[in-house]
Structure formats: C-alpha cells, structure tokens
Design a protein around this motif. Structure first.
Motif, short mmCIF file in Angstrom:
data_model
loop_
_atom_site.label_atom_id
_atom_site.label_comp_id
_atom_site.label_asym_id
_atom_site.label_seq_id
_atom_site.Cartn_x
_atom_site.Cartn_y
_atom_site.Cartn_z
N ARG A 95 0.83 -1.18 0.00
CA ARG A 95 0.00 0.00 0.00
C ARG A 95 0.88 1.25 0.00
O ARG A 95 0.66 2.19 -0.76
CB ARG A 95 -0.92 0.00 1.24
N SER A 123 -9.21 -0.65 -0.25
CA SER A 123 -7.76 -0.59 -0.08
C SER A 123 -7.27 0.84 0.08
O SER A 123 -6.09 1.07 0.27
CB SER A 123 -7.08 -1.23 -1.30
N TYR A 143 -5.65 -2.82 -7.44
CA TYR A 143 -4.88 -3.10 -6.22
C TYR A 143 -4.95 -4.59 -5.89
O TYR A 143 -3.98 -5.17 -5.43
CB TYR A 143 -5.40 -2.26 -5.05
N GLU A 192 -1.87 -7.15 -5.27
CA GLU A 192 -1.77 -8.01 -4.10
C GLU A 192 -1.57 -9.46 -4.51
O GLU A 192 -0.78 -10.18 -3.92
CB GLU A 192 -3.05 -7.90 -3.26
N ARG A 219 1.89 -9.96 -5.60
CA ARG A 219 2.82 -10.05 -4.46
C ARG A 219 2.76 -11.43 -3.84
O ARG A 219 3.78 -12.04 -3.55
CB ARG A 219 2.45 -8.99 -3.41
N ARG A 220 1.54 -11.95 -3.66
CA ARG A 220 1.39 -13.26 -3.05
C ARG A 220 2.05 -14.33 -3.91
O ARG A 220 2.72 -15.23 -3.44
CB ARG A 220 -0.10 -13.58 -2.85
#
Lengths: 288, 351, 232
Positions: free
Chosen positions: B9, B259, B304, B308, B311-312
């Motif tokens: 974020r 978010s 967003y 995410e 990223r995961r």
C-alpha cells in the motif's frame, strides 16, 4: 382554473402512472425474487423505443413496433443475462447490480452509435393521432390509449399472478425462495423468465412513451429514477405495491408541478424520503 | 484489518505521490490540468471508499456531497462575496452536514436498498439545482476563485503550483483516512461491512458508526467539490447526476475497493484513460462500462487486488525456490480453505 | 434410502457440522436428537440442498446428490418440513397445497381428499391466507404440503416446537398414523420424549458430530444415557 383543466391534469397523471406501472412491475417482481435490482432497466426502456422506431420505419406499422420491440429486447435481455449476469451468481447480488450499472454506460453509447445523438420523431398511429371529446373536454386520443393499455396490462398481470399456477409459483418464490425450491420450484429459471419478461415490459413502455416524449439515448437514464422510486414507495415484489407506487408517483409528480411549480420535480423525492423514514418497507411489500 | 503502512500500500501511495509531483513540475499545461482533475477524483474516490470499502455502504449518490461542496463554495464566494478563507470551511461543513443527513436517513437501509436510497438522494440534489434559477440551473455557475496564498509564496493561478497543491492535499487525505481506518473506529467499520449482525451481537450499535462514517465521507467529498470548483472555476449540476456518482463508484471499484490507495489509483487511471480514449473516439462511456463489467466479473478486486495477487504469487515462487535449495522439500502448497479471504464487491464475503 | 457420510457444513466462516455420518433405511423412522445448536437443522438443510456442503457425501437411494440444488433433491422424492414451517403468506391454504401437488409430480397415496381427511382443520380453512393460521394449523399445513408430494423420505424439523401441549398431542397422533402407513422419516427433535416412541433408531449429536447412536428403545430406557447425552 376550470373543471376541464383539472380533468386534463387528472388524465395526465393517470397516463404517467400507467407508464410507470408497466415499467416498474417487472423490476419489482425480479427484486422480490432475488433481491436483485437491474439498474439497466431504463436502458431496456430506451432500447425498446429505438428498436420500435426502426421497426416503424421498416414496416410502417406502429402495431408491429409495439409487438416487435418487446420481443427483440427480451431476446437481447436473455442473451445478456445468460452471458453476463448468470455467470456472476457466485459473486453475489451486489456484483450483479454493479454489472448492470456498467450496462447503463455501455447501452447509452451503443444506442448513440446505432441511432445517433439526436432526438428521433416517433409519430402516433394515424388511428390515434387526433383528439377525443370527453365530458366537454378535448384530450389526445393517443394518451387515452396509453391509459387503456396500462389498465389492460394491470388486469392481465393480476390474472397471471393471482389466478394461474405460474402466478402461485411466483408468489411463493417471492415469499420464500428457499422453501419454494425445497418444494421443487426452479427459482433461478423463474428469475430468468421474470427478468426477460420485465425487460420486455420496459421495452413496451419505451414504444408507448416514444410518441409522447420522442426518442433519445438518455431517456433510459432519466426514467430509471422515478421507476426506482415507484418500486421503493410501493414496496418490493408485489403487484399491489407497483400499482400503488405508480399512482402515487404519477399523481404527486403531475399535481406537484401544477400546485407547487417552484418545487416541481422535488416533491417526488420528498415522497421517497418520507417513505424511507416512516415505512422503509414500502406501502405493500410482498414479504411483510 | 486495515494496515496503513502495509509495504505494498505504501509503495503504491508513494509511487502515485512522486509521479504526481514530478508530473506537476515537468508536464505541460494540459497535463497539469489532467493531473489536478486526477487529484480531485482521487479525493472523491477515497472518500467513497470509506463508505463502500469498509462498512460496505455502496453509495450511488456520492456526487451529492461533491456537488454540495462545490456549489457551497461557489455560492459563498461568487454570490455572497465572502472570502475563500470563510467559504472553504463552510463548504466542507456543508458536505459534512449533507453526509450527516443522508447517514441518518439511510441508517436502516442495507445493500440494494442503500444503493437505491442514495441514488434517489443524489438525484434529488440534481433536480433541485437544475430547477433553481439562483444557482444557474442547467448552465451552472462560473467564477469560483482560487484562494490567494501569496503570503505563503504560492501563486495558485499558476497551473504547476495548483496541481502540486492538489496532489499534496490528496496525499494528506490519504494519510488522514488511513490513520482513521487503521484505528479501532476503522476496525469497527470493517466489521460492520463483514457481518453487521455479529457486531450487534458484540453489543456495538452499528448505526452511530455508519452515520459518523457518512458524515466524514461527506466532508471529504465536499472538500473534493471545493477543489473541483477552484480547479475549473466553474460548477455544473452534472456533479449531482447519478451517472457522475456511478463514475466515482467505478473508479473506486476499478482501483480496488477497500484498499484506500486503490481508489486513488483507479481515479488516476480512469481520468488518464478518459483523455487517451477520447482522443480517438467519442464513445468513452462504452469503455468505462466495459471496464466496470470486466472488473466485477473478475472478482471485483480491482487493480490493487491484482497487485496483491502478484505479491502473493511472487512470495510463493520465492518460497518454493527457497525450499528447493534447502533440499528437495515438497512443493509449496497454497493455503486454500473453503472460506479464504476475498476482498471483492460481494457483500459479507470477506473472511 | 438416505446415507450421509462425513458431512461438513456451516454458515459463513462458522463450521457447524464436523464430519457427520448417518443412514436412514427405507420405511424407517430415525430421530436426530441433541441440544440447541449442535447442528440438527443444519444437517437437514444440507441434505435438502439448501446449504452447500463443504465436504462429505449425501446419497439418496444410492445416488450421489451432494451439492445438488434443492429443487433437484425435492424431485428425487424428499419432502421437507422446516422448523419455521415457512407457509407462503401470499397463498391460501388450498393454494399452498395445490402448488406443492403440482410440483410433486409423483404418483402415490396422497391427494387433496386424503390430506383433508387427515387434517380436517385444513379443509375448514382452505381459503384463508397462510398468515391467518394458528401455529398448530401452520404445522399441519407444512406437513400436509410435504405429504401431498408423495415423498419417499420426509425430513421433519421440530414439529412440536412452540406448540401448546394439546396441539402436540394431536400432531403426535397424526405422525403415528403416518408412520404406520410406512413413511420413511428423518425426525429432528429437541424433545426426546416426543421422538423416541416414534422412532426406531436415534442419533444424538454433539458439536456437529454423532455422539451416540442406537435403538430408540435403548435411549428411552437408560437414564444414564439421557443424562450424559442430553443433560436431562
């Protein structure tokens, strides 16, 4: 202000009410079945008017447009439902509602692409083009036809819902969808059918309204709000609610403009705010 | 739970801020105008996210607050002749007041009822403004001034300075709302959105929280309205129209509802796309609608949400590589329960 | 007739059933007992297809029906009488029955005449809306609505809940009659004294699992068992 003047206003209010009734009845039953509100309902109304305009040009017959446009729009609605809304079942109703918001934006542009930006003339059929003398009052025949059509639709829908097996099934599913399915009702299929039927009725309203208001891409966006107010004020999922809501909104709006011109247009919202505060479930909700 | 200083974020927020500041310095006049518009929409979308993303009050009438802020500022300065320093807080307070009233009126409405109620309230504002002669009706009102900040050495008539200021205000709004959402108040709002009944069972009345959130959201949206009025020095009833509110909601959803930084990202992306697409077609609305349908269809997590997921995924890959190096461990298995966390737009599905 | 195997189900994030297994043979009356909140109603809802199971299997007549929607399960001959009765308020008594009969599409002994003979009160009130009925009448209508579909298996959820003792007596007598006619029933009850005389076998649930199962007579006879399982 003469009696004839008030009688004219009364007929105007009735005519607007009937238009709102044909528009809102499909929306409210679909809402009652699945807690789903189709924000693109007005888009189908506009689409009905445009398709009707094209059918009128091709066939030269108003009646062909009146019958054909709802069928074409119902087919488009069915297609959209099957490729889009049905596939979003698992995402929840809110997601489906937002998808119909997307349809509003897409719909306006598609109609602009096909039919252009300008208002199209749509003339009433020659048989209804003149005026009728009624109790010393001269009133356009076409508007009387709209009132009659609304009343016929009302009676037919009442017979369908109250006097047929299909109607009992719809009422049961609106009352309690889970219990209805436990008795063997295919609620999803019923919902699909009502969705398409509601869109066809919206298209019918679009054709009927076209000679009064002319045809333009934004007409669906404009009519959506009064239609939703009818649904909320009348109460969800019931025919009685749609009737009561349509009459209230039609009369309050028409007479509000006559009696309180400085507040014209706002009175309907005051009616809505009052309903939300005093009777948030509406006047005649299907699920008490 | 919402964490303000979550690495992803913070990275996105900083990237947006730096890009904005850099663009304000180096862009041309037209670019700065677009940038200022992005900042205004980002503030409006973040204030909408406070409602739609946390207590799941998906408002379709957010333009009401923005419009009231914009008109209050314009009326106070242009028609009443008050100085911007007085008109500014007044307009923000007007947004808050509208938020309070709408919050109170809709406190019992949920889900689709809430959508319809807010839709109608917003449209009520539209009709009122269009029909009123004093407010300019359909034509709107022109002449809203930008405040004189020469005492601070700022010349707001300079487009670079003005865009820089707006981007900074957006960043401040982000920090302020972020702090609030990370607090106990924010946790309660999120809990209300996930399961209102459970919140009630814990002995907390959700009503006051919802009204407070709507008031605050109204204030921030009012601020966005003031900035919009200053930016274009003109206000139009279009701000109130339900399709404007729908666009704000689309930005919020496209960016990533819930978010906070996502809606700002969504606002920037949509404004940029609007100008890019409008250069070769007049049917921008078609794309906007299709984007919304696509975003909802793919799970409603927005841009967003994709970041995410990325990223995961990269963490999973890294993890698996690490295990291989450690000596032939089993391949990494993603944890997938029957109710994994899914911050989509569906009500009550967040775990 | 019905086999439930290692069933897991719940609401939202809350798991209610933790691997529950049970069987009901054709012509058998099986009682599902246990305290409040152990998962009795959840079991029925999951069998009926009103609640998608998270794991496990449900078979009807050997056919795997796990995860099928409720209307498919209803058409396989499963009748459902929910705890809340769920009479349709916009339909009259006669319409409630007629709707169920049409949807049932199954040959069998039950037709409106036999239903009204079993529940004369429903005949008297046939043109009343569902909302105008007393609790006992609603319960009778809920049972009648399931029967008129000629079900092969009846799922009966707490038929005596909230009813006056004299009405409970009446319902018990009607159920005796039905059971004597050879109906297969899975009966959920809180009140084991009501259930054990009707049932041949019992399952007692605790925290979403089967804590005990055996002949109904054994549970009825053993106070130790009753104290341990049902805390009475």
């Amino acid at each position: 202000m003469t009696t004839a003047y008030w009688l004219t206003q009364l007929l105007n209010a009735l005519q607007y009410s009937m238009l709102l009734f044909v528009l809102s009845v499909g929306l409210t039953v679909v809402f009652g079945l699945m807690n789903f509100v189709n924000l693109a309902h007005g888009t189908f109304y506009a689409l009905g008017a445009f398709v009707g305009w094209s059918l009128l040009r091709i066939t030269g017959s108003f009646w062909a447009a009146l019958v054909g446009a709802p069928l074409v729009v119902a087919a488009i609605a069915a297609l959209l439902y099957l490729v889009m809304i049905a596939r979003m079942q698992r995402a929840g109703h809110l997601a489906q509602v937002l998808a119909t918001l997307g349809l509003v934006f897409v719909g306006v542009e598609v109609m602009r692409m096909i039919w252009g930006d300008f208002a199209l003339e749509f003339s009433a059929p020659p048989a209804l083009a003149g005026s009728v003398s009624l109790f010393g009052l001269v009133y356009p025949a076409y508007r009387l036809f709209v009132i009659a059509l609304g009343l016929v639709a009302l009676v037919l829908l009442w017979l369908l819902l109250e006097r047929t097996a299909l109607g009992a099934m719809i009422r049961a599913a609106v009352d309690n969808a889970a219990m209805a399915s436990a008795l063997g009702v295919r609620v999803d299929r019923l919902f699909f059918a009502m969705f398409c039927f509601g869109c066809a009725l919206a298209a019918l309203a679009g054709v009927v309204a076209a000679p009064i208001f002319s045809v333009y891409p934004g007409m669906g966006i404009e009519i959506l709000i009064p239609t939703l107010i009818v649904v909320v004020v009348g109460g969800l999922g019931s025919l009685r609610g749609a009737v009561a809501g349509s009459l209230l909104v039609g009369f309050v709006d028409t007479f509000g403009q006559v009696l309180l011109p400085q507040l014209s247009g706002i009175v309907v919202y005051a009616l809505l705010a009052l309903t939300l505060l005093l009777r948030p479930q509406g006047l005649f909700p299907a699920r008490a | 739970m919402f964490r303000l200083f979550d690495p992803l974020r913070t990275t996105v927020a900083l990237a947006l801020l730096i890009a904005g500041l850099w663009w304000a310095r180096t862009g041309d006049y037209f670019g700065r105008e677009i940038l200022a518009e992005m900042a205004v929409f980002a503030i409006a979308a973040m204030s909408l996210d406070l409602l739609a993303g946390f207590p799941r009050l998906v408002s379709m009438g957010h333009g009401l607050f923005v419009g009231i802020g914009a008109y209050a500022y314009t009326v106070a300065t242009v028609l009443a002749g008050w100085p911007p320093a007085v008109a500014f807080p007044l307009a923000v307070a007007a947004g808050a007041g509208a938020g309070l009233l709408v919050g109170l009126a809709t406190v019992r409405a949920r889900d689709i009822f809430y959508i319809m109620a807010t839709l109608a309230f917003g449209q009520m504002g539209y009709v009122w403004v269009v029909r009123s002669g004093e407010l300019g009706g359909d034509d709107g009102l022109a002449g809203a001034p930008r405040p004189d900040l020469s005492a601070l050495g700022l010349d707001l008539s300079d487009s670079a300075t003005f865009a820089t200021l707006l981007v900074s205000v957006a960043a401040l709004v982000y920090l302020l709302l972020g702090r609030l959402l990370a607090s106990g108040f924010g946790r309660t709002l999120l809990a209300i959105g996930q399961n209102e009944r459970r919140v009630r069972a814990l002995g907390i009345a959700p009503g006051p929280y919802k009204v407070a959130a709507t008031t605050l959201s109204g204030a921030v949206a009012g601020l966005a309205g003031v900035l919009a009025a200053m930016h274009s020095m003109y206000v139009s009833p279009e701000l109130f129209h339900w399709t404007w509110s729908g666009e704000a909601l689309i930005m919020t959803i496209l960016g990533g509802i819930g978010s906070l930084v996502g809606p700002a990202l969504g606002a920037a992306a949509v404004v940029w796309l609007k100008y890019a697409v409008s250069a070769w077609t007049e049917h921008w609305g078609l794309f906007l609608g299709l984007f919304l349908i696509l975003a909802v269809w793919t799970g409603g997590q927005g841009l967003y949400g994709y970041l995410e997921r990325l990223r995961r995924w990269s963490a999973t890959v890294r993890d698996a590589r690490g295990r291989e190096h450690a000596g032939g461990d089993r391949a990494h298995q993603a944890v997938r329960g029957p109710h994994r966390h899914r911050p989509g737009v569906a009500p009550g599905d967040a775990g | 007739m019905l086999e439930v195997e290692a069933l897991e189900a719940g609401y939202g994030e809350t798991r209610v059933l933790h691997g529950l297994s049970l069987t009901v043979g054709r012509g058998e009356v099986v009682a599902l007992l246990g305290r409040n909140g152990v998962g009795k109603t959840t079991t029925l809802r999951a069998v009926m297809g009103l609640l998608p199971p998270w794991a496990g299997r449900v078979r009807i007549d050997g056919r795997d029906v796990t995860g099928l929607p409720a209307h498919r399960i209803a058409r396989l001959g499963v009748g459902y009488v929910p705890e809340t009765r769920d009479i349709f308020p916009s339909l009259t008594v006669a319409e409630n029955l007629e709707l169920a009969r049409r949807l049932g599409r199954r040959e069998g002994p039950w037709d409106p005449e036999r239903i009204y003979a079993l529940f004369p009160r429903l005949r008297e009130r046939r043109d009343h809306p569902g909302t105008a009925l007393s609790g006992g009448e609603q319960q009778m209508l809920a049972i009648a609505r399931a029967l008129i579909q000629n079900p092969e298996l009846l799922l009966l959820d707490e038929p005596t809940e909230g009813l006056a003792p004299i009405v409970v007596q009446e319902i018990r007598a009607k159920l005796r009659e039905l059971i004597a006619s050879g109906l297969t029933v899975l009966l959920v009850e809180q009140n084991f004294r009501f259930a054990t005389p009707l049932a041949s076998r019992c399952y007692v649930l605790a925290r979403g699992r089967v804590a005990w199962h055996g002949p109904a007579a054994e549970l009825a006879a053993s106070e130790t068992l009753q104290r341990r399982l049902l805390a009475v």
